[in-house]
Design a protein around this motif. Structure first.
Motif, PDB file in Angstrom:
ATOM      1  N   ASP A  93       0.830  -1.206   0.000  1.00 57.76           N
ATOM      2  CA  ASP A  93       0.000   0.000   0.000  1.00 57.76           C
ATOM      3  C   ASP A  93       0.865   1.256   0.000  1.00 57.76           C
ATOM      4  O   ASP A  93       0.546   2.238  -0.670  1.00 57.76           O
ATOM      5  N   ILE A  94       1.958   1.213   0.750  1.00 56.06           N
ATOM      6  CA  ILE A  94       2.878   2.357   0.779  1.00 56.06           C
ATOM      7  C   ILE A  94       3.546   2.515  -0.585  1.00 56.06           C
ATOM      8  O   ILE A  94       3.704   3.635  -1.087  1.00 56.06           O
ATOM      9  N   GLU A  95       3.927   1.382  -1.187  1.00 57.81           N
ATOM     10  CA  GLU A  95       4.520   1.421  -2.525  1.00 57.81           C
ATOM     11  C   GLU A  95       3.560   2.077  -3.516  1.00 57.81           C
ATOM     12  O   GLU A  95       3.955   2.942  -4.303  1.00 57.81           O
ATOM     13  N   ALA A  96       2.286   1.693  -3.474  1.00 56.22           N
ATOM     14  CA  ALA A  96       1.289   2.258  -4.390  1.00 56.22           C
ATOM     15  C   ALA A  96       1.130   3.760  -4.176  1.00 56.22           C
ATOM     16  O   ALA A  96       1.020   4.535  -5.140  1.00 56.22           O
ATOM     17  N   GLU A  97       1.122   4.184  -2.914  1.00 60.95           N
ATOM     18  CA  GLU A  97       1.005   5.617  -2.606  1.00 60.95           C
ATOM     19  C   GLU A  97       2.194   6.393  -3.151  1.00 60.95           C
ATOM     20  O   GLU A  97       2.034   7.449  -3.775  1.00 60.95           O
ATOM     21  N   LEU A  98       3.395   5.870  -2.941  1.00 59.79           N
ATOM     22  CA  LEU A  98       4.592   6.559  -3.421  1.00 59.79           C
ATOM     23  C   LEU A  98       4.673   6.564  -4.947  1.00 59.79           C
ATOM     24  O   LEU A  98       5.091   7.557  -5.546  1.00 59.79           O
ATOM     25  N   LYS A  99       4.245   5.477  -5.565  1.00 57.11           N
ATOM     26  CA  LYS A  99       4.225   5.431  -7.031  1.00 57.11           C
ATOM     27  C   LYS A  99       3.266   6.491  -7.572  1.00 57.11           C
ATOM     28  O   LYS A  99       3.529   7.116  -8.602  1.00 57.11           O
ATOM     29  N   GLY A 100       2.138   6.654  -6.892  1.00 57.82           N
ATOM     30  CA  GLY A 100       1.169   7.654  -7.322  1.00 57.82           C
ATOM     31  C   GLY A 100       1.711   9.081  -7.230  1.00 57.82           C
ATOM     32  O   GLY A 100       1.285   9.962  -7.977  1.00 57.82           O
ATOM     33  N   ARG A 101       2.653   9.304  -6.344  1.00 59.78           N
ATOM     34  CA  ARG A 101       3.255  10.631  -6.187  1.00 59.78           C
ATOM     35  C   ARG A 101       4.428  10.868  -7.148  1.00 59.78           C
ATOM     36  O   ARG A 101       4.806  11.992  -7.391  1.00 59.78           O
ATOM     37  N   HIS A 102       4.987   9.781  -7.646  1.00 61.75           N
ATOM     38  CA  HIS A 102       6.187   9.866  -8.489  1.00 61.75           C
ATOM     39  C   HIS A 102       5.855  10.473  -9.845  1.00 61.75           C
ATOM     40  O   HIS A 102       4.893  10.084 -10.489  1.00 61.75           O
ATOM     41  N   LYS A 103       6.669  11.426 -10.253  1.00 60.59           N
ATOM     42  CA  LYS A 103       6.427  12.075 -11.547  1.00 60.59           C
ATOM     43  C   LYS A 103       7.649  11.986 -12.417  1.00 60.59           C
ATOM     44  O   LYS A 103       8.737  12.026 -12.043  1.00 60.59           O
TER      45      LYS A 103
END
Length: 197
Positions: free
Chosen positions: A187-197
């Protein structure tokens, strides 16, 4: 790309999920299959049993969308990283080894499993994890706060050994807090991926 095909005009192609890094399957390509893979940006093999080209997913819709293609040091095998559009194996499993294609965080994933097991067993006499969980989420959160403060204190000192020790404590307790809230590192990985640009 230089590719050395074998005597039958084939080269093995290892298919790996670009995100999880799990190996999904092994297939074979001839020159025509390789060119079609490049053209479609979807993995296409040469079927040795059917003696024809087949694009993985042509019937099921579970295409293997190409991210990258690498050749090995001898130019006689390919590593193709993909984004799978569904299960890879024709038997409906994520991989041809009947494994689930989940992210794996190495020893951290092992710790998550150990925490979950100890919480499920509820042996508060033998397990620190079970004991802490039995005291509720507020106690777990408080422990994370304590470990965070200790980590910050050690970060400002010059003792790297103590800093690493407290960092390990913080991470371990944070993994417990994640599970207490119903989350995992995924879940943390998904959150960080969503923030990655």
């Amino acid at each position: 790309m230089i590719i050395k095909y074998d005597a039958n005009g084939l080269v093995p192609a290892i298919i790996q999920d670009a995100t999880t890094k799990n190996v999904l399957m092994l297939g074979y390509m001839n020159e025509e299959a390789y060119q079609k893979t490049i053209e479609l940006n979807q993995v296409t093999f040469f079927s040795r049993s059917k003696q024809r080209l087949w694009t993985k997913g042509e019937e099921s819709g579970n295409f293997l969308n190409v991210v990258s293609i690498k050749n090995d040091c001898d130019n006689d095998s390919l590593l193709i990283q993909v984004n799978p559009a569904g299960p890879t194996c024709h038997k409906g499993t994520d991989t041809c080894w009947a494994e689930t294609n989940n992210s794996n965080f190495g020893f951290f994933s092992t710790l998550e499993d150990v925490i979950a097991e100890r919480v499920a067993n509820k042996d508060t006499n033998k397990s620190y994890v079970a004991s802490l969980f039995s005291k509720g989420i507020n106690k777990i959160a408080q422990k994370v706060g304590e470990e965070a403060v200790e980590t910050v204190i050690e970060a400002m000192d010059n003792n790297d050994e103590l800093f690493l020790y407290e960092s390990a404590d913080l991470l371990f307790h944070y993994l417990m807090l994640l599970q207490a809230k119903g989350f995992t590192l995924k879940d943390i990985e998904a959150e960080l991926k969503g923030r990655h640009k």
